[in-house]
Design an enzyme around this catalytic site. Structure first.
Site, PDB file in Angstrom:
ATOM      1  N   MET A  13       0.824  -1.170   0.000  1.00  0.00           N
ATOM      2  CA  MET A  13       0.000   0.000   0.000  1.00  0.00           C
ATOM      3  C   MET A  13       0.871   1.236   0.000  1.00  0.00           C
ATOM      4  O   MET A  13       0.990   1.874   1.011  1.00  0.00           O
ATOM      5  CB  MET A  13      -0.903  -0.022   1.229  1.00  0.00           C
ATOM      6  CG  MET A  13      -1.955   1.017   1.207  1.00  0.00           C
ATOM      7  SD  MET A  13      -1.875   2.545   2.155  1.00  0.00           S
ATOM      8  CE  MET A  13      -0.280   3.118   2.319  1.00  0.00           C
ATOM      9  N   PRO A  14       1.510   1.532  -1.081  1.00  0.00           N
ATOM     10  CA  PRO A  14       2.272   2.774  -1.119  1.00  0.00           C
ATOM     11  C   PRO A  14       1.356   3.996  -1.157  1.00  0.00           C
ATOM     12  O   PRO A  14       0.245   3.944  -1.687  1.00  0.00           O
ATOM     13  CB  PRO A  14       3.056   2.671  -2.424  1.00  0.00           C
ATOM     14  CG  PRO A  14       3.062   1.224  -2.770  1.00  0.00           C
ATOM     15  CD  PRO A  14       1.767   0.682  -2.230  1.00  0.00           C
ATOM     16  N   LEU A  15       1.847   5.057  -0.574  1.00  0.00           N
ATOM     17  CA  LEU A  15       1.250   6.375  -0.744  1.00  0.00           C
ATOM     18  C   LEU A  15       2.156   7.087  -1.732  1.00  0.00           C
ATOM     19  O   LEU A  15       3.378   7.118  -1.547  1.00  0.00           O
ATOM     20  CB  LEU A  15       1.208   7.132   0.582  1.00  0.00           C
ATOM     21  CG  LEU A  15       0.891   8.627   0.513  1.00  0.00           C
ATOM     22  CD1 LEU A  15      -0.500   8.867  -0.060  1.00  0.00           C
ATOM     23  CD2 LEU A  15       1.033   9.263   1.882  1.00  0.00           C
TER      24      LEU A  15
END
Length: 134
Positions: free
Chosen positions: A1-3
């Site tokens: 879950m990269p931002l």
């Protein structure tokens, strides 16, 4: 879950801006195997004079079309996985019209304790969300 933060200069159409965001997300999905709807991006357009991206001693000049990408994600991926991501982001951005020299990527790692998805809780820590594997 990269931002993912995407900073780019003004002058692109809304469709071109979305194509840039979509290209970056597709590269992350392909390289890291995250679910397609696990998408968190902040896209900010700036006047050209508000993005300064000069030569880092590599002998090339960027244009005013620079796209600066910051990926914030959990630590644990190998140097090879990161390099493959950089190459995939570059390839996909070039395909939507960004010049090779205008692709700039910064990568910031952190841990499960560094994320809250709402309600003032660290959901990776509470177990509400599974910690992704590297």
């Amino acid at each position: 879950m990269p931002l993912v933060r995407i900073d780019l200069t003004t002058g692109r159409t809304p469709e071109q801006v979305r194509a840039v965001a979509d290209a970056i997300h597709a590269a992350i999905v392909d390289q890291y195997g995250i679910p397609p709807r696990d998408r968190f991006q902040i896209v900010t357009e700036h006047p050209a004079q508000q993005i300064i991206a000069e030569d880092a001693g590599l002998g090339f000049e960027r244009t005013e079309g620079v796209v600066m990408v910051q990926v914030f994600t959990q630590r644990g991926r190998s140097a090879e996985a990161k390099a493959a991501l950089y190459a995939a982001v570059h390839e996909r951005l070039v395909a939507v019209g960004v010049a090779s020299e205008d692709v700039f990527i910064g990568y910031v790692e952190n841990g499960p304790e560094d994320w809250s998805f709402g309600f003032g809780r660290a959901q990776y820590q509470t177990g509400e969300v599974a910690v992704p594997s590297a």
